[in-house]
Motif scaffolding. Structure first.
Motif, PDB file in Angstrom:
ATOM      1  N   GLN A   1       0.870  -1.170   0.000  1.00 52.79           N
ATOM      2  CA  GLN A   1       0.000   0.000   0.000  1.00 52.79           C
ATOM      3  C   GLN A   1       0.908   1.220   0.000  1.00 52.79           C
ATOM      4  O   GLN A   1       1.510   1.582   1.015  1.00 52.79           O
ATOM      5  CB  GLN A   1      -0.900  -0.026   1.243  1.00 52.79           C
TER       6      GLN A   1
ATOM      7  N   SER B   1       0.490   4.568  -0.534  1.00 54.13           N
ATOM      8  CA  SER B   1       0.165   5.899  -0.006  1.00 54.13           C
ATOM      9  C   SER B   1       0.602   6.066   1.443  1.00 54.13           C
ATOM     10  O   SER B   1       1.022   7.152   1.845  1.00 54.13           O
ATOM     11  CB  SER B   1      -1.345   6.151  -0.127  1.00 54.13           C
TER      12      SER B   1
ATOM     13  N   PRO C   1      -7.405  -1.515  -5.920  1.00 55.88           N
ATOM     14  CA  PRO C   1      -6.393  -0.486  -6.212  1.00 55.88           C
ATOM     15  C   PRO C   1      -6.879   0.926  -5.920  1.00 55.88           C
ATOM     16  O   PRO C   1      -8.039   1.276  -6.182  1.00 55.88           O
ATOM     17  CB  PRO C   1      -6.117  -0.689  -7.718  1.00 55.88           C
ATOM     18  N   ASN C   2      -5.980   1.715  -5.330  1.00 56.46           N
ATOM     19  CA  ASN C   2      -6.203   3.148  -5.071  1.00 56.46           C
ATOM     20  C   ASN C   2      -7.426   3.401  -4.208  1.00 56.46           C
ATOM     21  O   ASN C   2      -8.199   4.348  -4.452  1.00 56.46           O
ATOM     22  CB  ASN C   2      -6.325   3.921  -6.387  1.00 56.46           C
ATOM     23  N   SER C   3      -7.635   2.563  -3.214  1.00 55.59           N
ATOM     24  CA  SER C   3      -8.772   2.762  -2.319  1.00 55.59           C
ATOM     25  C   SER C   3      -8.463   2.113  -0.980  1.00 55.59           C
ATOM     26  O   SER C   3      -7.404   1.507  -0.794  1.00 55.59           O
ATOM     27  CB  SER C   3     -10.050   2.163  -2.918  1.00 55.59           C
TER      28      SER C   3
ATOM     29  N   GLY D   1      -7.540   4.845   2.396  1.00 54.15           N
ATOM     30  CA  GLY D   1      -7.834   5.535   1.143  1.00 54.15           C
ATOM     31  C   GLY D   1      -9.329   5.762   0.993  1.00 54.15           C
ATOM     32  O   GLY D   1     -10.141   5.276   1.800  1.00 54.15           O
TER      33      GLY D   1
END
Length: 697
Positions: free
Chosen positions: A290, A292, A331-333, A354
């Motif tokens: 992950q 971020s 992805p991206n969450s 996210g």
């Protein structure tokens, strides 16, 4: 927003509260409620009315094995049993797109396109199955059972690893198998391809990771992860094998072992940057990055742990009710999907990781509302009681009625009924509560006063000895600054020793009387102190009066007298014990003389002869003798002979004792031989003619 919601709550690593939300069950419901009562509850309860089912029919018939998200994020594909099948869910429609049944169970699968139009399945019967948008397209087979595969996009090659030392390559452009890669391992478990520079890595059963360059088809590196995973704190019973492998960026690689460790590597070094242990000893199922928050999500069959990849500090963890088979990070969450050993597939939303995906963006608003309004459950209207509680309340006659719902080791009953019955049974509950509170306040004020030493009712001398030893230890620790050990008096494990009279030391026992002279002189001062404490307890004095001390000369003069008195007391105790033993012996002798012996008769079985009791007596005497005496007796009787050999060792020859039947048989054979000798006629008078053969004797 720092929370994620569920039936369980915990804390993040920095102290922030978190929860986990099982999105298919927004509000908990009692399982015994009928559909009619659930509909009625929806009208009354706002929380139940606003529950949601995020994706319709998001489940498998029995078990879900693997779960993945397509590259465009629109489709969620999952495989499971039984019957083996694959299900595709359209997130834009929040429902099932299609379902296809397969011939055998799926080990793993991969989407080659951005959507579901190109899928490759690896089955547990060595078959590789290709599916297109319309359905089944082609099926082929590999020589050995496969365990994992990866797709190399630049060359259109599929790399298969499994129960073989070879890595099979299938080129999808040419439609044929290429020469395999020969590894040094006996078997390979997992593999992965770096999306930046195309490096292919495979994890072996020997605990190594081999890295290959697909362009030159040669090995460029070898990592011994099994040796690096063993730390000073870890206990390893078997050789760790590689069970999970994942690249992140150009230089980072995470490796999971079968013993529950996750190793983080920089490809430029053969030493791990970090070793994280799950502490469960279970194989790592999957590893995800992950980016971020710089987190790593590692999962075994029991727990999903999220931890910082730089420090290894735990961020949070997720422990579902059932075992985990696979984990997929949307992805991206902040959404997490799990395939479990249960029909339901898990969907977890963690806002701190996210935002919610685009197709369920309303979850962000819902989590904000949940923070403002705490979730209420149907169980709040019920009280769980055990059978003992029902007996105390006098409600055992309600067992089996609609007022009580059996659950686990007790029952659920309406909370209003419980309060009413409790008030009727004990109307003075408030007065008792008030008295308890007053008693607690009084005890708190008493604790501030100077307290006397209160000795227990059982083993007072032992308790006083332990108190004095504790005081001496405190003085020594104050001087030497050494950590003091816990006292037995304050330990709950030995509490019964000073409460139960069965543990009272018996001073009349023989063991105590033999040890008592050694203890008595040492504990003489302690006994004086015990008498003083007992007097203080009886008279309830508030101040302790210290006894007058003695001069040093008197104490030194008493030391020699104590030694003499100690020796005399030991002799006295021994004399008393000998006299008591003598008296007991005389009493036994008198009892034996007074007893009248009656003759006893024994019945002999048919076919047996009576032998005198001397045989048993001699056998008993023989058994009481030593082995040396028995050997001498056997040698004297002729049944045993010992002689030296030429090599230098001893040779032992013995004859077995024969039973009466064997002796009779031997005598009969001897008589038979003698009888045959008397009846035998000599053939010496018979002679052959001269010159024809030998004479017959």
């Amino acid at each position: 927003m720092e929370k994620w919601h569920s039936c369980g709550f915990g804390m993040l690593s920095d102290g922030r509260e978190w929860g986990k939300m099982w999105l298919e069950r927004w509000a908990l419901q009692a399982k015994w409620l009928s559909d009619r009562k659930k509909r009625a509850l929806q009208k009354k309860n706002v929380d139940v009315r606003r529950r949601i089912e995020l994706i319709q029919d998001f489940e498998m018939p029995t078990v879900c094995t693997t779960i993945k998200v397509s590259k465009d994020g629109q489709y969620i594909l999952a495989t499971g049993t039984y019957k083996p099948r694959v299900r595709c869910y359209d997130t834009y429609q929040l429902s099932l797109k299609f379902e296809r049944c397969l011939d055998s169970e799926v080990v793993t699968f991969e989407t080659l396109s951005d959507d579901y139009s190109k899928i490759v399945f690896l089955h547990n019967d060595r078959y590789i199955e290709f599916h297109s948008q319309s359905g089944f397209y082609y099926k082929t087979r590999i020589p050995k059972f496969g365990r994992d595969f990866s797709y190399h996009y630049p060359s259109c090659d599929l790399y298969f690893v499994g129960a073989s030392s070879e890595v099979y390559r299938l080129n999808l452009e040419q439609g044929r198998y290429l020469n395999p890669l020969q590894t040094d391992a006996a078997e390979n478990n997992v593999c992965d391809i770096n999306s930046v520079h195309g490096l292919f890595a495979t994890g072996t059963v020997e605990g190594r990771v081999e890295c290959w360059d697909p362009r030159t088809r040669s090995r460029v590196g070898l990592l011994d992860c099994a040796l690096s995973s063993v730390t000073a704190d870890s206990e390893i019973n078997s050789l760790p094998t590689i069970s999970a492998l994942k690249f992140n960026g150009a230089l980072t690689m995470a490796v999971g072992t079968s013993t529950g460790q996750v190793l983080l590597y920089d490809l430029r070094s053969d030493k791990p940057l970090l070793v994280k242990d799950h502490q469960y000893g279970l194989p790592i199922k999957s590893v995800h990055f992950q980016d971020s928050l710089d987190l790593i999500l590692s999962a075994d069959s029991r727990i999903v742990k999220m931890w910082n990849k730089n420090s290894g500090k735990i961020f949070t963890s997720l422990e579902p009710e059932h075992d985990i088979n696979d984990v997929c990070l949307y992805p991206n969450s902040g959404m997490l999907l799990t395939a479990n050993e249960t029909p339901k597939m898990g969907i977890y939303y963690i806002p701190v990781l996210g935002p919610a995906p685009r197709w369920c963006s309303f979850l962000d608003n819902l989590t904000e509302e949940l923070e403002e309004n705490p979730e209420s459950t149907v169980y709040d209207d019920y009280k769980f009681v055990t059978k003992k509680d029902l007996e105390n309340l006098g409600l055992t006659h309600l067992i089996g009625s609609p007022f009580l719902r059996a659950y686990m080791h007790g029952f659920f009953m309406d909370i209003r009924l419980y309060h009413k019955v409790k008030l009727m049974v004990n109307p003075f509950a408030y007065e008792e509560y008030r008295k308890d509170k007053i008693r607690q306040k009084i005890e708190e004020t008493r604790a501030q006063r100077v307290q006397l030493k209160k000795l227990p009712k059982v083993n007072k001398e032992l308790a006083l000895k332990l108190i004095e030893e504790e005081e001496e230890k405190q003085k020594s620790t104050w001087k030497k600054k050494v950590k003091s050990l816990p006292n037995i008096l304050t330990d709950d494990r030995f509490k019964v020793m000073f409460e139960n009279p069965d543990f009272q030391v018996d001073e009349e026992s023989e063991e105590f009387r033999l040890l008592n002279p050694l203890v008595s002189k040492i504990s003489e001062k302690r006994k004086k102190k015990l008498r003083l404490l007992e007097q203080q307890e009886l008279h309830e004095k508030e101040e302790e009066e210290e006894p007058e001390g003695k001069p040093s000369d008197a104490e030194s003069s008493e030391s020699s007298d104590d030694e003499k008195a100690w020796v005399e007391e030991v002799r006295k105790q021994r004399r008393l014990l000998q006299q008591e033993e003598k008296v007991k012996r005389q009493e036994r002798l008198k009892e034996d003389q007074q007893t009248v012996l009656k003759p006893q008769f024994y019945e002999i079985k048919a076919g047996e002869e009576f032998r005198s009791f001397k045989d048993s007596a001699t056998k008993q005497k023989l058994m009481n003798k030593t082995l040396e005496d028995r050997l001498k007796l056997e040698a004297k009787n002729g049944t045993l002979s010992v002689s030296d050999t030429t090599v230098g060792s001893k040779q032992l020859t013995f004859t077995l004792k024969r039973s009466e039947q064997q002796k009779k048989q031997q005598e009969a054979e001897k008589l038979h031989r003698q009888e045959r000798k008397t009846l035998r006629r000599s053939a010496g008078h018979l002679k052959s003619r001269h010159g024809r053969g030998r004479p017959f004797h």
